[in-house]
Motif scaffolding. Structure first.
Motif, mmCIF file in Angstrom:
data_model
loop_
_atom_site.group_PDB
_atom_site.id
_atom_site.type_symbol
_atom_site.label_atom_id
_atom_site.label_comp_id
_atom_site.label_asym_id
_atom_site.label_seq_id
_atom_site.Cartn_x
_atom_site.Cartn_y
_atom_site.Cartn_z
ATOM 1 N N GLN A 1 0.420 103.921 68.982
ATOM 2 C CA GLN A 1 1.123 104.648 67.926
ATOM 3 C C GLN A 1 1.142 103.878 66.608
ATOM 4 O O GLN A 1 0.872 104.439 65.542
ATOM 5 N N ILE A 2 1.441 102.594 66.671
ATOM 6 C CA ILE A 2 1.499 101.791 65.459
ATOM 7 C C ILE A 2 0.099 101.611 64.860
ATOM 8 O O ILE A 2 -0.086 101.648 63.633
ATOM 9 N N GLY A 3 -0.900 101.432 65.716
ATOM 10 C CA GLY A 3 -2.273 101.342 65.227
ATOM 11 C C GLY A 3 -2.697 102.607 64.518
ATOM 12 O O GLY A 3 -3.339 102.556 63.461
ATOM 13 N N ALA A 4 -2.321 103.745 65.091
ATOM 14 C CA ALA A 4 -2.651 105.029 64.465
ATOM 15 C C ALA A 4 -1.951 105.183 63.112
ATOM 16 O O ALA A 4 -2.531 105.685 62.141
ATOM 17 N N ILE A 5 -0.699 104.741 63.037
ATOM 18 C CA ILE A 5 0.038 104.791 61.767
ATOM 19 C C ILE A 5 -0.692 103.984 60.699
ATOM 20 O O ILE A 5 -0.853 104.434 59.554
ATOM 21 N N MET A 6 -1.149 102.788 61.058
ATOM 22 C CA MET A 6 -1.867 101.932 60.115
ATOM 23 C C MET A 6 -3.095 102.632 59.539
ATOM 24 O O MET A 6 -3.336 102.616 58.328
ATOM 25 N N LEU A 7 -3.876 103.253 60.410
ATOM 26 C CA LEU A 7 -5.133 103.852 59.986
ATOM 27 C C LEU A 7 -4.928 105.181 59.263
ATOM 28 O O LEU A 7 -5.578 105.450 58.241
ATOM 29 N N VAL A 8 -4.030 106.021 59.763
ATOM 30 C CA VAL A 8 -3.777 107.315 59.117
ATOM 31 C C VAL A 8 -3.154 107.114 57.740
ATOM 32 O O VAL A 8 -3.494 107.803 56.775
ATOM 33 N N ALA A 9 -2.246 106.149 57.637
ATOM 34 C CA ALA A 9 -1.618 105.862 56.342
ATOM 35 C C ALA A 9 -2.660 105.391 55.340
ATOM 36 O O ALA A 9 -2.613 105.753 54.155
ATOM 37 N N ARG A 10 -3.600 104.581 55.781
ATOM 38 C CA ARG A 10 -4.680 104.110 54.909
ATOM 39 C C ARG A 10 -5.508 105.287 54.406
ATOM 40 O O ARG A 10 -5.823 105.374 53.211
#
Length: 302
Positions: free
Chosen positions: A148-157
């Motif tokens: 979940q946190i990894g996805a947040i990092m990439l989607v936010a970018r």
């Protein structure tokens, strides 16, 4: 301090919002005067963060990929493993591409530039060095939280990239260093405040991409670093707070370098900080809405 449903402290949100608002207000009045005061085209500090300094902010991309990889590689479902590996590989390639692109002669007229092949080799080394560090410090526990946190990092970018690219197209504001360079500014372009929008189509030269600051918007998403605290192998009391202030300090250092080097005005970097932070926190909020308070992974106390 009570945490918000973003899983970011309310105080953190207030600090970032206050910096953005104050910067926009003062920049709206004193942009030109500040630029005249601090501009230094020979600044090594400005040149470094124009190009190689971007690696600090872009490291968030392989961080996101590493989090997803660590969360997926023990998964028993084959397709989830494959997706995790693919996202990890793409994150490395994306970081290498964006970082190398920032200091090649072909795509940058300022800073510490390199030829294309050396640029990609340097970018690859930097990316792999950061990735090795992430593998060393990140735990393999709680795979759901890691993904979940990894996805947040990439989607936010991705969201930040789309938003600030769109804003640059809508408002082709000339950079200060362009307006004061008679060799480049042959048409006598003068200073323009950020609210004086000028649309110049989609093929806008880099000299007219002052608002908002892309470097600052990218660096601002380091503000997501407090989210990785529960995933670290070695956690410390107040570690979350340390990650927040370190990430904010890096973003502000990069923002100031853009002003010193004449690439942006105070209002540009303030809006860049806002765009990067807003996209980051918005994705956190979407995650909360999708998983719900009961299903969200509970964080350890800071």
């Amino acid at each position: 301090m009570k945490k918000s449903k973003y899983q970011i402290k309310y105080l953190d949100l207030i600090i970032v919002a206050a910096i953005c608002v104050l910067g926009i207000i003062f920049g709206s009045v004193f942009d030109l005067k500040i630029a005249q005061k601090v501009y230094n085209p020979d600044s090594g500090y400005g040149a470094f963060f124009e190009t190689l300094g971007e690696s600090i902010a872009y490291a968030r991309i392989p961080l996101g990929g590493t989090l997803i990889f660590k969360g997926a590689y023990k998964n028993k479902t084959l397709w989830k493993k494959i997706v995790g590996y693919a996202v990890f590989a793409l994150s490395l390639l994306a970081c290498i591409y964006f970082l190398a692109d920032s200091f090649t002669f072909a795509h940058n007229d300022y800073g510490r530039r390199r030829e294309t092949v050396p640029s990609y080799l340097i970018a690859a080394r930097i990316t792999l060095a950061f990735t090795s560090l992430f593998f060393a410090i990140l735990s393999e526990d709680n795979s759901s939280y890691l993904i979940q946190i990894g996805a947040i990092m990439l989607v936010a970018r991705l969201g930040q990239f789309v938003v600030r690219k769109g804003l640059k197209i809508l408002n082709a504001r000339p950079r200060y260093r362009f307006t004061v360079d008679p060799l480049l500014n042959t048409d006598g372009v003068t200073f323009r405040s950020w609210w004086q929008f000028r649309f110049q189509g989609f093929s806008i030269p880099d000299s007219f991409k002052s608002w908002p600051s892309g470097h600052t918007a990218t660096a601002a998403q380091l503000l997501l670093l407090p989210l990785i605290h529960p995933a670290l192998k070695w956690q410390r009391k107040k570690g979350r707070d340390v990650l927040f202030f370190v990430s904010l300090a890096i973003a502000l250092i990069i923002a100031f370098s853009r002003r010193v080097y004449g690439a942006h005005f105070l209002s540009d970097v303030s809006f860049g900080l806002f765009v990067g932070a807003f996209c980051a926190y918005l994705v956190c909020q979407i995650r909360f809405l999708l998983f719900g308070k009961k299903k969200a992974i509970e964080e350890q106390k800071a």
